[in-house]
Every structure is written in C-alpha cells, then in structure tokens.
Motif scaffolding. Structure first.
Motif, mmCIF file in Angstrom:
data_model
loop_
_atom_site.group_PDB
_atom_site.id
_atom_site.type_symbol
_atom_site.label_atom_id
_atom_site.label_comp_id
_atom_site.label_asym_id
_atom_site.label_seq_id
_atom_site.Cartn_x
_atom_site.Cartn_y
_atom_site.Cartn_z
ATOM 1 N N LEU A 83 34.394 46.177 45.449
ATOM 2 C CA LEU A 83 35.814 46.097 45.127
ATOM 3 C C LEU A 83 36.501 45.017 45.961
ATOM 4 O O LEU A 83 37.399 44.325 45.478
ATOM 5 N N THR A 84 36.075 44.840 47.172
ATOM 6 C CA THR A 84 36.623 43.780 48.012
ATOM 7 C C THR A 84 36.368 42.418 47.373
ATOM 8 O O THR A 84 37.260 41.569 47.320
ATOM 9 N N SER A 85 35.168 42.216 46.875
ATOM 10 C CA SER A 85 34.837 40.954 46.213
ATOM 11 C C SER A 85 35.730 40.723 45.001
ATOM 12 O O SER A 85 36.208 39.610 44.768
ATOM 13 N N ILE A 86 35.962 41.777 44.225
ATOM 14 C CA ILE A 86 36.836 41.665 43.053
ATOM 15 C C ILE A 86 38.258 41.366 43.492
ATOM 16 O O ILE A 86 38.931 40.493 42.934
ATOM 17 N N ASN A 87 38.738 42.058 44.522
ATOM 18 C CA ASN A 87 40.105 41.835 45.007
ATOM 19 C C ASN A 87 40.315 40.410 45.519
ATOM 20 O O ASN A 87 41.361 39.812 45.301
ATOM 21 N N VAL A 88 39.330 39.878 46.212
ATOM 22 C CA VAL A 88 39.425 38.497 46.699
ATOM 23 C C VAL A 88 39.512 37.543 45.506
ATOM 24 O O VAL A 88 40.335 36.625 45.493
ATOM 25 N N ALA A 89 38.686 37.781 44.500
ATOM 26 C CA ALA A 89 38.701 36.922 43.310
ATOM 27 C C ALA A 89 40.040 37.009 42.587
ATOM 28 O O ALA A 89 40.603 35.980 42.187
ATOM 29 N N VAL A 90 40.575 38.221 42.445
ATOM 30 C CA VAL A 90 41.880 38.385 41.794
ATOM 31 C C VAL A 90 42.959 37.688 42.620
ATOM 32 O O VAL A 90 43.789 36.942 42.087
ATOM 33 N N GLY A 91 42.965 37.919 43.925
ATOM 34 C CA GLY A 91 43.957 37.282 44.795
ATOM 35 C C GLY A 91 43.880 35.769 44.755
ATOM 36 O O GLY A 91 44.911 35.085 44.683
ATOM 37 N N ASP A 92 42.682 35.224 44.776
ATOM 38 C CA ASP A 92 42.532 33.761 44.702
ATOM 39 C C ASP A 92 42.959 33.230 43.339
ATOM 40 O O ASP A 92 43.553 32.162 43.246
ATOM 41 N N ALA A 93 42.665 33.984 42.275
ATOM 42 C CA ALA A 93 43.087 33.568 40.935
ATOM 43 C C ALA A 93 44.610 33.547 40.829
ATOM 44 O O ALA A 93 45.185 32.713 40.124
ATOM 45 N N LEU A 94 45.264 34.442 41.560
ATOM 46 C CA LEU A 94 46.733 34.477 41.577
ATOM 47 C C LEU A 94 47.313 33.507 42.602
ATOM 48 O O LEU A 94 48.524 33.432 42.752
ATOM 49 N N ASN A 95 46.428 32.813 43.306
ATOM 50 C CA ASN A 95 46.841 31.880 44.355
ATOM 51 C C ASN A 95 47.718 32.587 45.379
ATOM 52 O O ASN A 95 48.734 32.066 45.821
ATOM 53 N N ASP A 96 47.298 33.789 45.731
ATOM 54 C CA ASP A 96 48.048 34.626 46.651
ATOM 55 C C ASP A 96 47.717 34.246 48.091
ATOM 56 O O ASP A 96 46.572 34.389 48.512
#
Length: 145
Positions: A87-100
C-alpha cells in the motif's frame, strides 16, 4: 525514478517495476482515487463499508494501470501486505502522480503510534492518500459552517 511494488502471489513475493514518470493518465487515475476518498470522508456520518470496498477497488485498479497491467486488481487485493509495504508503494505512486509535495517515500511511511483508547481525537486513516483526502474533506466541512 523506478517505482517498485511487491505482491504476494500464491505464497511467493513478486516485485514489479515501472521506470517511467507518471503521465496524464496516471494523474487522472490518481484524481479518481483521491476524489472518492474525499467524498467518503466528507460525509457527516463518515465512510460506509461500501465506501471502503470502492476505495479498495480504486487503489487496486490504480496499481494495475500504473504498473502497466503486470498483475490483476484481484492479485493486488489478495497479495498486498503491510510487511511488503504494498500500500505504501501505491500511495507513493498516487502522490507522485498528483505531484503532491507531501508525498511520502516508503522509508518515511511507518505506522505512527495510534491515539490512546481514551483519546477524544478523531481517528485519522493510516495511509498517506486517505490522510490527505480526510484532511480535505474535514477542512471543507468546517469552512462551510
């Protein structure tokens, strides 16, 4: 940056890698994940069981698309474990995709101590993306009162 995700399939840990930066499709899929989380935490009565099921499906679908269909959504759901930091890997990918800018990297995402049972403080979800969605949802509630 290489994005890695580990999934347990039939008792064997498999690692998948994506080497490309997030693109527009990834950004759109990440927005879908975040928007649903904002809606579920924005309800006065809080999230329902159905909301959690939808969230699970959205996160799994995001992972499948982000890692270019190297695995199925069901494999993510069945094989994502805390020990593998899936889930951490998914969250990092989502956050990076959102340019967070607050997107946390795996080494920064370790569980914090839970509030004591006597705490009057509301419990906040444990994942980075849901924390951000929860904050946005509760911020919009307080700003509209």
């Amino acid at each position: 940056m290489a994005y890695k995700i580990k999934i347990n399939k039939n008792g064997k840990v498999n690692e998948y890698i994506r080497n490309e930066d997030p693109d527009l499709r990834d950004m759109t899929n990440a927005l879908k994940v975040e928007q649903q989380q904002i809606r579920m935490y924005g309800r006065p009565e809080g999230p329902t069981n159905e909301d959690f099921d939808i969230n699970e499906a959205n996160l799994a679908a995001f992972a499948v698309r982000f890692w270019h269909n190297q695995f199925s959504a069901q494999e993510v759901i069945d094989g994502a474990t805390a020990k593998l930091d899936t889930l951490t890997s998914i969250n990092v990918a989502v956050g990076d995709a959102l340019n967070d800018p607050d997107s946390t990297k795996p080494e920064d995402v370790r569980p914090k101590k839970s509030p004591s049972p006597t705490s009057t403080k509301a419990s906040v979800p444990s994942t980075t993306i849901t924390k951000r969605a929860y904050k946005r949802a509760t911020r919009s509630k307080t700003s509209t009162k």
